[in-house]
Design an enzyme around this catalytic site. Sequence first.
Site, PDB file in Angstrom:
ATOM      1  N   TYR A 126      -5.754 -19.980  22.109  1.00  0.00           N
ATOM      2  CA  TYR A 126      -5.272 -19.632  23.447  1.00  0.00           C
ATOM      3  C   TYR A 126      -3.777 -19.371  23.467  1.00  0.00           C
ATOM      4  O   TYR A 126      -3.184 -19.195  24.523  1.00  0.00           O
ATOM      5  CB  TYR A 126      -5.601 -20.761  24.442  1.00  0.00           C
ATOM      6  N   LYS A 173     -13.400 -27.883  12.448  1.00  0.00           N
ATOM      7  CA  LYS A 173     -13.946 -26.958  11.456  1.00  0.00           C
ATOM      8  C   LYS A 173     -12.927 -26.867  10.317  1.00  0.00           C
ATOM      9  O   LYS A 173     -12.530 -25.779   9.877  1.00  0.00           O
ATOM     10  CB  LYS A 173     -14.192 -25.596  12.133  1.00  0.00           C
ATOM     11  N   ASP A 207     -20.293 -27.576  14.156  1.00  0.00           N
ATOM     12  CA  ASP A 207     -21.659 -27.028  14.227  1.00  0.00           C
ATOM     13  C   ASP A 207     -22.686 -28.162  14.163  1.00  0.00           C
ATOM     14  O   ASP A 207     -23.640 -28.214  14.956  1.00  0.00           O
ATOM     15  CB  ASP A 207     -21.910 -25.945  13.162  1.00  0.00           C
ATOM     16  N   ASP A 231     -13.504 -25.733  25.279  1.00  0.00           N
ATOM     17  CA  ASP A 231     -14.043 -24.813  26.275  1.00  0.00           C
ATOM     18  C   ASP A 231     -15.561 -24.675  26.102  1.00  0.00           C
ATOM     19  O   ASP A 231     -16.342 -24.827  27.040  1.00  0.00           O
ATOM     20  CB  ASP A 231     -13.343 -23.455  26.086  1.00  0.00           C
TER      21      ASP A 231
END
Length: 336
Positions: A126, A173, A207, A231
Amino acid sequence: MAKHTIVMIPGDGIGPEVSSATRRVLEAAGLSVEWIVLPAGIQAIEQGFEDVLPKKTVEAIQHYKIALKGPVTTPVGKGFRSVNVQLRQKLNLYAAVRPVRSLPGIKTRYENVDMVIVRENTEGLYSGIENEVVPGVVTSLKVASRPACTRIARYAFRYATKRHRNKITVFHKANIMKLSDGLFLDCARQIHDDEYPNIQYEEIIIDAGCMKIVQDPTRMDVLLMENLYGDLISDLCAGLVGGLGVVPGANIGDDAAVFEAVHGSAPDIAGKGIANPLALIMSGVMMLNHLHEERVATRIKDAYDAVLSEGKSFTRDLGGTATTEQFADAVIAHLE
Ligand code: NAD
């Protein structure tokens, strides 16, 4: 009760409908308030401001330090930066806090969900730093800085401690984004080890984390993650407890706080009077707690819990036929 001055941004789409219902509930519950109503989003352009986030609106929040905000629409492809991203960055609202809990009377696939998402609100993808390297090749920069990662980690651990929560789970991640997500993890681990060793701490690759949430959301407590993951996971978790109509949020900084629901401006149902105002009402309750108006906050929470338990005044997203205003009226009727 002292009179509070609160900036109100009604917003776009369903924003004015849910904001007006929320104002009615807060005032009926006894909140003594002067609202400073200011625009953002398409509403700001319609009112003749040049930017989707007028300076006047930002300055009012800086001055009064507190705002209740409806969702806003950022016009796509017209050169405007997202209102929400601008607001969070300009006011340094670095922590998004989104409690997700099973509510009485709302039947979903899961029971006893009670988790809080703490999302870093100022960096990551962002940052808005995008480049066209050559025609047809673009890059988008994911930014992580030690001060911001440390600040959000410390916020999450402090929040967990204050709220008597037991565990922080970081979604990441770092197996792929070794530097950026690696730094996020490094900062979280350090805050845990140095300052909050009494809180359980775990790290899950995002994930696999999504699968674990869907298998058994009750094992989650406080979830800590960077901006974009927060988000996505917020909407995923909203789906566990009844949808976007029932998940509130707060954007907290050291100098100001803006309370808003997780949902957007819902153009598909805007203007029909059928949006669920509960998520913004709940955000209002978070705001009242922040203002130390716990008594009014509890009155409202007890009232909407009672309305939901009865199961008679659900809006359409929850399978009922009540309008936005009818739901607000039912909450007001249950205030004790
Ligand atoms: P959305 O959250 O507006 O809507 C997703 C779905 O959920 C829609 O089907 C909608 O009808 C439903 N929904 C959302 N809130 C609801 C409510 N209170 N009651 C009943 N149903 C509700 O997401 P979107 O369609 O992806 O985004 C629409 C616009 O909102 C976009 O311009 C986006 O940029 C903006 N947005 C703003 C915010 C914010 O201001 N904080 C957050 C997210 C999206």
